[in-house]
Structure formats: C-alpha cells, structure tokens
Design a protein around this motif. Sequence first.
Motif, PDB file in Angstrom:
ATOM      1  N   VAL A  85     -13.921-120.987   4.214  1.00 31.58           N
ATOM      2  CA  VAL A  85     -15.252-120.795   3.463  1.00 31.58           C
ATOM      3  C   VAL A  85     -14.945-119.971   2.188  1.00 31.58           C
ATOM      4  N   ALA A  86     -16.085-120.151   1.278  1.00 32.16           N
ATOM      5  CA  ALA A  86     -16.036-119.380   0.021  1.00 32.16           C
ATOM      6  C   ALA A  86     -17.396-118.586  -0.173  1.00 32.16           C
TER       7      ALA A  86
ATOM      8  N   GLU B 285     -20.332-120.933   0.787  1.00 29.17           N
ATOM      9  CA  GLU B 285     -20.350-122.202   0.950  1.00 29.17           C
ATOM     10  C   GLU B 285     -19.226-122.768   2.109  1.00 29.17           C
ATOM     11  N   GLY B 286     -19.457-123.856   2.816  1.00 25.14           N
ATOM     12  CA  GLY B 286     -18.484-124.200   3.734  1.00 25.14           C
ATOM     13  C   GLY B 286     -19.142-124.041   5.120  1.00 25.14           C
ATOM     14  N   LEU B 287     -20.361-123.700   5.304  1.00 20.38           N
ATOM     15  CA  LEU B 287     -20.701-123.543   6.694  1.00 20.38           C
ATOM     16  C   LEU B 287     -22.043-124.362   6.744  1.00 20.38           C
ATOM     17  N   GLU B 288     -22.278-125.226   5.842  1.00 21.37           N
ATOM     18  CA  GLU B 288     -23.547-126.291   6.018  1.00 21.37           C
ATOM     19  C   GLU B 288     -23.759-127.119   7.158  1.00 21.37           C
ATOM     20  N   THR B 289     -24.750-127.203   7.617  1.00 21.54           N
ATOM     21  CA  THR B 289     -24.924-128.125   8.873  1.00 21.54           C
ATOM     22  C   THR B 289     -24.478-127.524  10.096  1.00 21.54           C
ATOM     23  N   LEU B 290     -23.747-126.410  10.256  1.00 19.99           N
ATOM     24  CA  LEU B 290     -23.417-125.747  11.288  1.00 19.99           C
ATOM     25  C   LEU B 290     -24.348-125.115  12.329  1.00 19.99           C
TER      26      LEU B 290
ATOM     27  N   SER C 132     -26.323-124.256   0.997  1.00 17.41           N
ATOM     28  CA  SER C 132     -25.223-123.128   1.056  1.00 17.41           C
ATOM     29  C   SER C 132     -26.313-121.830   1.558  1.00 17.41           C
ATOM     30  N   ILE C 133     -25.402-120.739   2.007  1.00 21.96           N
ATOM     31  CA  ILE C 133     -26.225-119.744   2.377  1.00 21.96           C
ATOM     32  C   ILE C 133     -26.401-118.719   1.168  1.00 21.96           C
ATOM     33  N   THR C 134     -27.859-118.410   1.149  1.00 23.11           N
ATOM     34  CA  THR C 134     -28.160-117.343   0.165  1.00 23.11           C
ATOM     35  C   THR C 134     -28.914-116.257   0.915  1.00 23.11           C
ATOM     36  N   PHE C 135     -29.148-115.098  -0.068  1.00 27.17           N
ATOM     37  CA  PHE C 135     -29.680-113.996   0.755  1.00 27.17           C
ATOM     38  C   PHE C 135     -30.970-113.505   0.311  1.00 27.17           C
TER      39      PHE C 135
ATOM     40  N   SER D  75     -15.584-120.391 -10.096  1.00 29.43           N
ATOM     41  CA  SER D  75     -16.407-120.692  -9.061  1.00 29.43           C
ATOM     42  C   SER D  75     -16.151-122.052  -8.474  1.00 29.43           C
ATOM     43  N   PHE D  76     -15.783-122.152  -7.212  1.00 33.30           N
ATOM     44  CA  PHE D  76     -15.661-123.344  -6.523  1.00 33.30           C
ATOM     45  C   PHE D  76     -16.836-124.360  -5.908  1.00 33.30           C
ATOM     46  N   CYS D  77     -16.366-125.455  -5.999  1.00 34.01           N
ATOM     47  CA  CYS D  77     -17.660-126.253  -5.470  1.00 34.01           C
ATOM     48  C   CYS D  77     -16.998-126.828  -4.137  1.00 34.01           C
TER      49      CYS D  77
END
Length: 247
Positions: free
Chosen positions: A157-158, A116-121, A139-142, A234-236
């Motif tokens: 970022v988290a 989380e923290g890299l959304e829309t970049l 969020s970024i998943t794999f 867990s962080f939001c």
Amino acid sequence: MRGGIQICYPQFGDCGLLDQHGFARNKIWVIDENPPPLNSKESLGKSFVDLLLKPSEEDSKQWPHSFELRLRVSLAIDGDLTLTSRVRNINSKPFSFLFAFHTYLSVSDISEVRVEGLETLDYLDNLRKRELLTEQGDSITFESEMDRTYIRSPKVVAVLDHERKRTYVIGKEGLPDTVVWNPWEKKSKTMANFGDDEYKSMLCVDGAAVERPITLKPGEEWTGRLMLTAVKSSFCFDQLELQSKGF
C-alpha cells in the motif's frame, strides 16, 4: 512512549486478556549475536541487528506459552527499512497469537494525506465494535477518527503526502491485514504521552495479522516481514502494482 514501530505481540489492541497490544513492546530485548540464518536475501547489502525476546516468569503467568520472538532490523544505504519477525513455538502444545508492526508515520497534515491500495476491500471498523464494512472510496482520506482493520489486504500500500511531495511505500509478507489508525482531535486529548494536536502530523498504517489468530504447533515457526520505503514522487495505482513485484 508513542511513535516508531511498536511490536504488538501476542495480542493486538484490546482483543484479549492482556494489556493493550500485548507485552512485547514493553520488554527489554537482547541482541542475538548468533541468530539462525534467514532463508531470504532481505539483509544482503544492508546493516542489520538481530534482537531476541523470550518470556519472563511474569509473562508466563499472563500468557502460559513458551516461545522465541526474533526481530531483524535491516537498513539499506538508501534508507529502506526492513523488519523481519519470527515466532517459534518451543512449547509442548500449540498456541495462537496476534501480531502487528504498529507503524507511526510522520506526515505534514493528516487532512492532506491519502492511502492507496486498499480500495474495495472489506474492513473491520473498530469504532463500531468491529462491524464488517466495505471500502467505498477511490482512496482513503481523513476527516475524523479512524480505526480500521482491512482484511486480506494486498502486499503493498502507499501513503501519499501531497504537501511534502513524499510517498511511503509499505510492503508486507506473512501479514494478511492492514490497520489504519488516526485518533483525531477528541481522542488525542484523552491519550497519555500524546499532544492535543499531534494527530495532525501522524498516521499509523500497520502490517498485521489480527483478524484471524496465527496458530503454531510445537516446533513450528512463523515469519512476518515489513518493508518501508520513502520516495519523493507521488505514486499512482499503476506504479503501486509495479512496486509490489519487488516485494
């Protein structure tokens, strides 16, 4: 050796004429007993060691610039880790370089992890010849191999590991980019010193300066800092914003 936090300098990846990630990570550093002071409180109340790397004759043949690369590794009693790198130009002419803390994180299962923290970049997709794209997910998943450079990324970022109920909070200063990498199954089988299934339990999230080179004039110094904290909850995103004020 794979793992830990590799110091990538003066090159990141294969973006240059040097070996992968430059030469700094493969050199013997010396302990600096009398380092110049840092203009920060980042080592207050922490145990730390200062390391120093200067170019060897072999390095100068590959990359003909005179520099001092200093690294302070600080560990707090609660386990928080801070790495501070300083590059000083002791040359008679300017030079440019790339830099990254290539940070291997241990995770339970890469399929259950999100960033989380890299959304829309905007990011450079290194699997598509550095094509410029925009992150679309919440969020970024794999689900497959990933090798991306998120440009002009936030200071924090988290990495949320749901199975372990643990979150890595990664803060950075002087490092405008964030690299996210996992080789996945196919590439893992071609990599030396890396087990075929080890991609499942690792993730690299790097504080980096790789999209645009850093240029130092003679006598100038650059500082980059990475802060790594592991928390049990867990962080939001709202908590992430609050956490960023601490860096």
